[in-house]
Design a protein around this motif. Structure first.
Motif, PDB file in Angstrom:
ATOM      1  N   PHE A 183      -8.334   0.659  -3.316  1.00 21.32           N
ATOM      2  CA  PHE A 183      -8.294   1.748  -4.291  1.00 21.32           C
ATOM      3  C   PHE A 183      -6.855   2.123  -4.632  1.00 21.32           C
ATOM      4  O   PHE A 183      -6.492   2.214  -5.803  1.00 21.32           O
ATOM      5  N   ILE A 184      -6.025   2.356  -3.638  1.00 15.11           N
ATOM      6  CA  ILE A 184      -4.643   2.772  -3.892  1.00 15.11           C
ATOM      7  C   ILE A 184      -3.877   1.690  -4.645  1.00 15.11           C
ATOM      8  O   ILE A 184      -3.102   1.985  -5.554  1.00 15.11           O
ATOM      9  N   LEU A 185      -4.108   0.440  -4.312  1.00 14.43           N
ATOM     10  CA  LEU A 185      -3.430  -0.647  -5.020  1.00 14.43           C
ATOM     11  C   LEU A 185      -3.904  -0.778  -6.467  1.00 14.43           C
ATOM     12  O   LEU A 185      -3.144  -1.201  -7.339  1.00 14.43           O
ATOM     13  N   GLY A 186      -5.150  -0.393  -6.744  1.00 16.73           N
ATOM     14  CA  GLY A 186      -5.710  -0.580  -8.070  1.00 16.73           C
ATOM     15  C   GLY A 186      -5.765   0.648  -8.958  1.00 16.73           C
ATOM     16  O   GLY A 186      -6.013   0.530 -10.153  1.00 16.73           O
ATOM     17  N   TYR A 187      -5.531   1.840  -8.414  1.00 13.83           N
ATOM     18  CA  TYR A 187      -5.628   3.073  -9.194  1.00 13.83           C
ATOM     19  C   TYR A 187      -4.386   3.247 -10.073  1.00 13.83           C
ATOM     20  O   TYR A 187      -3.256   3.111  -9.613  1.00 13.83           O
ATOM     21  N   THR A 188      -4.617   3.567 -11.353  1.00 11.26           N
ATOM     22  CA  THR A 188      -3.532   3.824 -12.297  1.00 11.26           C
ATOM     23  C   THR A 188      -3.718   5.218 -12.885  1.00 11.26           C
ATOM     24  O   THR A 188      -4.655   5.442 -13.668  1.00 11.26           O
ATOM     25  N   PHE A 239       0.838  -1.207   0.000  1.00 16.37           N
ATOM     26  CA  PHE A 239       0.000   0.000   0.000  1.00 16.37           C
ATOM     27  C   PHE A 239       0.868   1.251   0.000  1.00 16.37           C
ATOM     28  O   PHE A 239       0.661   2.163  -0.805  1.00 16.37           O
ATOM     29  N   LEU A 240       1.860   1.312   0.887  1.00 10.22           N
ATOM     30  CA  LEU A 240       2.734   2.487   0.957  1.00 10.22           C
ATOM     31  C   LEU A 240       3.532   2.668  -0.330  1.00 10.22           C
ATOM     32  O   LEU A 240       3.702   3.792  -0.814  1.00 10.22           O
ATOM     33  N   ALA A 241       3.999   1.570  -0.915  1.00  9.33           N
ATOM     34  CA  ALA A 241       4.749   1.656  -2.170  1.00  9.33           C
ATOM     35  C   ALA A 241       3.857   2.202  -3.291  1.00  9.33           C
ATOM     36  O   ALA A 241       4.289   3.060  -4.075  1.00  9.33           O
ATOM     37  N   ALA A 242       2.619   1.735  -3.373  1.00  2.53           N
ATOM     38  CA  ALA A 242       1.690   2.219  -4.401  1.00  2.53           C
ATOM     39  C   ALA A 242       1.351   3.688  -4.167  1.00  2.53           C
ATOM     40  O   ALA A 242       1.291   4.481  -5.115  1.00  2.53           O
ATOM     41  N   LEU A 243       1.159   4.067  -2.923  1.00  2.00           N
ATOM     42  CA  LEU A 243       0.872   5.466  -2.590  1.00  2.00           C
ATOM     43  C   LEU A 243       2.046   6.364  -2.965  1.00  2.00           C
ATOM     44  O   LEU A 243       1.853   7.445  -3.531  1.00  2.00           O
ATOM     45  N   ASP A 244       3.249   5.916  -2.709  1.00  2.82           N
ATOM     46  CA  ASP A 244       4.443   6.708  -3.028  1.00  2.82           C
ATOM     47  C   ASP A 244       4.633   6.888  -4.532  1.00  2.82           C
ATOM     48  O   ASP A 244       5.315   7.822  -4.957  1.00  2.82           O
ATOM     49  N   ARG A 245       4.052   6.030  -5.342  1.00  2.00           N
ATOM     50  CA  ARG A 245       4.156   6.150  -6.797  1.00  2.00           C
ATOM     51  C   ARG A 245       3.143   7.130  -7.386  1.00  2.00           C
ATOM     52  O   ARG A 245       3.263   7.536  -8.537  1.00  2.00           O
TER      53      ARG A 245
END
Length: 95
Positions: free
Chosen positions: A77-82, A4-10
């Motif tokens: 949501f954060i993991l799936g949002y592009t 989750f944190l890695a996806a948020l940081d991107r």
């Protein structure tokens, strides 16, 4: 909470548009000056769904505070949002 944190940081700061679950979303990510507090607001551009939360990066652990929704909804949501790289708006200047 690592993925989750890695996806948020991107995610880009400021406003972006992109896809989640096959639908267009508008998402605003704002960071405090020290980057220890993060606020996210997102809305389905063709519907009524919303996402909103604060994340506090404390010395010993991150604390996720969803706004009137389950943490699982925020995480999914954060993991799936592009984000769409063409529809990015830089955050306002802080200086």
């Amino acid at each position: 909470m690592g993925p989750f944190l890695a996806a948020l940081d991107r995610l880009p700061t400021g406003y972006s548009e992109g896809l989640f679950a096959g639908r267009r979303w508008g998402v605003t990510l704002d960071l405090s000056a020290d980057r220890r507090r993060c606020w996210v607001w997102g809305e389905d551009l063709g519907g009524k769904a919303r996402i909103s939360f604060n994340l506090y990066r404390l010395a010993d652990r991150p604390v996720l505070r969803p706004c009137e929704m389950p943490a699982e909804t925020v995480i999914a949501f954060i993991l799936g949002y592009t984000p769409d790289p063409v529809r990015l708006t830089p955050p306002p200047s802080r200086g």
